[in-house]
Design a protein around this motif. Structure first.
Motif, mmCIF file in Angstrom:
data_model
loop_
_atom_site.group_PDB
_atom_site.id
_atom_site.type_symbol
_atom_site.label_atom_id
_atom_site.label_comp_id
_atom_site.label_asym_id
_atom_site.label_seq_id
_atom_site.Cartn_x
_atom_site.Cartn_y
_atom_site.Cartn_z
ATOM 1 N N GLN A 1 59.594 26.269 -56.510
ATOM 2 C CA GLN A 1 60.610 26.799 -55.606
ATOM 3 C C GLN A 1 61.905 27.139 -56.343
ATOM 4 O OE1 GLN A 1 60.331 27.449 -52.263
ATOM 5 N NE2 GLN A 1 58.164 27.034 -52.582
ATOM 6 N N LYS A 2 62.125 26.517 -57.496
ATOM 7 C CA LYS A 2 63.351 26.748 -58.268
ATOM 8 C C LYS A 2 63.255 27.965 -59.187
ATOM 9 C CE LYS A 2 64.357 21.836 -58.362
ATOM 10 N NZ LYS A 2 64.515 20.659 -59.213
ATOM 11 N N LEU A 3 62.086 28.549 -59.254
ATOM 12 C CA LEU A 3 61.833 29.645 -60.180
ATOM 13 C C LEU A 3 61.880 30.986 -59.447
ATOM 14 C CD1 LEU A 3 60.928 30.184 -63.130
ATOM 15 C CD2 LEU A 3 58.591 30.081 -62.288
ATOM 16 N N LEU A 4 62.659 31.912 -59.980
ATOM 17 C CA LEU A 4 62.719 33.255 -59.399
ATOM 18 C C LEU A 4 61.493 34.064 -59.818
ATOM 19 C CD1 LEU A 4 66.441 34.228 -60.115
ATOM 20 C CD2 LEU A 4 65.430 33.745 -57.892
ATOM 21 N N PRO A 5 61.005 34.918 -58.956
ATOM 22 C CA PRO A 5 59.889 35.788 -59.337
ATOM 23 C C PRO A 5 60.239 36.700 -60.511
ATOM 24 C CG PRO A 5 60.229 35.853 -56.963
ATOM 25 C CD PRO A 5 61.362 35.074 -57.556
ATOM 26 N N ASP A 6 61.521 36.936 -60.717
ATOM 27 C CA ASP A 6 61.974 37.772 -61.833
ATOM 28 C C ASP A 6 61.568 37.211 -63.193
ATOM 29 O OD1 ASP A 6 63.168 39.284 -59.878
ATOM 30 O OD2 ASP A 6 65.184 38.528 -60.246
ATOM 31 N N ALA A 7 61.256 35.931 -63.251
ATOM 32 C CA ALA A 7 60.853 35.323 -64.518
ATOM 33 C C ALA A 7 59.652 36.049 -65.104
ATOM 34 C CB ALA A 7 60.521 33.846 -64.318
ATOM 35 N N PHE A 8 58.715 36.429 -64.266
ATOM 36 C CA PHE A 8 57.509 37.070 -64.744
ATOM 37 C C PHE A 8 57.750 38.532 -65.122
ATOM 38 C CE2 PHE A 8 56.479 33.525 -62.024
ATOM 39 C CZ PHE A 8 55.772 32.749 -62.929
#
Length: 83
Positions: free
Chosen positions: A71-78
């Motif tokens: 939940q703390k991770l943005l989809p933008d990471a990928f």
């Protein structure tokens, strides 16, 4: 892009991933990329045994801790990783 930059750009809140937790930022990203579609708990156990054998003996990841970290991770990471 350096790993610190990726971590800073891919977290939702500036306080996320500051403390040393069971599932850190980079293991979380690797785990999400590796998930094959078994049950979440099986995936977590296999990941720990394969990539962190010394940790697998001492500790466990739970589905809840994985879900909270995700939940703390943005989809933008990928997207950033892909670029």
């Amino acid at each position: 892009m350096r790993s610190d930059e990726l971590k800073e750009k891919a977290k939702k809140n500036e306080k996320d991933f500051k403390r040393n937790r069971k599932i850190g930022f980079f293991p979380l990203v690797a785990l999400i990329l590796r998930m094959v579609r078994k049950s979440t708990q099986l995936e977590l156990d296999e990941f720990r045994e394969m990539f962190m054998p010394e940790e697998a003996v001492k500790t466990t990841y739970t589905k809840q801790s994985f879900s909270e970290a995700r939940q703390k991770l943005l989809p933008d990471a990928f997207t950033l990783l892909n670029d």
